[in-house]
Design a protein around this motif. Structure first.
Motif, PDB file in Angstrom:
ATOM      1  N   ARG A   1       0.829  -1.212   0.000  1.00 33.09           N
ATOM      2  CA  ARG A   1       0.000   0.000   0.000  1.00 33.09           C
ATOM      3  C   ARG A   1       0.862   1.261   0.000  1.00 33.09           C
ATOM      4  N   VAL A   2       2.055   1.177   0.595  1.00 35.38           N
ATOM      5  CA  VAL A   2       2.942   2.335   0.685  1.00 35.38           C
ATOM      6  C   VAL A   2       3.790   2.494  -0.573  1.00 35.38           C
TER       7      VAL A   2
ATOM      8  N   SER B   1       7.848  -5.655  -2.451  1.00 38.08           N
ATOM      9  CA  SER B   1       7.411  -5.770  -1.058  1.00 38.08           C
ATOM     10  C   SER B   1       8.136  -6.891  -0.328  1.00 38.08           C
TER      11      SER B   1
END
Length: 182
Positions: free
Chosen positions: A146-147, A157
């Motif tokens: 999400r970041v 990720s």
């Protein structure tokens, strides 16, 4: 004697990882009917089930399995000390066993992420182990995703999570010198 120490280390470490995997599977609400999940449950049931009758779960966490993992971690150092003629210090064994169990949990997360990433390149979708690994790692990787900005299909990720796990390991090792011998 070195071969016996190696074999005992391997057996204790592997069983602690399977116990911690059972806790993680339940916490992540992974598919219980998956063949891999069934293997983990069946491999740990003979030892865990008597403790589950005495120790209830708490907040979705299988406390009985965590206690068994801690006892196996402590037992590892007791057995190796007895085998090698080292002195017995119960308090030290409890501390070292607890730290070792925590370290094994991080090690387990690390290897599940590595295996999941490798399997995503090699194994076709629908593999039961890959599905469970995906269920296990999503709660860890989704906040990172999400970041991160969209990189056109490149998912960093896992790399960021692995760097963070290694950072935590080194940080804790710096705070606790005994961590280095585990």
């Amino acid at each position: 004697m070195e071969a016996v120490n190696f074999l005992l280390n391997f057996l204790f470490d592997t069983y602690i990882m399977i116990l911690l995997l059972r806790v993680w599977l339940q916490a992540a609400r992974a598919d219980f009917y998956n063949p891999f999940s069934q293997f983990v449950v069946k491999a740990t049931a003979p030892v865990v089930n008597p403790f589950r009758r005495l120790i209830p779960g708490f907040g979705g966490v299988d406390v009985a399995t965590l206690v068994v993992a801690l006892l196996v971690g402590i037992g590892k150092f007791v057995v190796l000390s007895l085998l090698n003629g080292a002195p017995i210090d119960v308090l030290s064994f409890v501390l070292i066993g607890a730290l070792f169990t925590i370290k094994q949990a991080g090690f387990l997360v690390f290897w599940v992420m590595i295996l999941m990433a490798l399997m995503s390149w090699v194994v076709q979708h629908g593999n039961p182990i890959q599905l469970v690994f995906h269920q296990l790692t999503q709660p860890i990787l989704n906040p990172i995703r999400r970041v991160l900005p969209d990189l056109g299909g490149l998912d960093l990720s896992v790399l960021i999570a692995l760097v963070a796990l290694n950072f935590l390991n080194l940080f804790i090792a710096g705070l606790l010198p005994i961590w280095r011998i585990l």
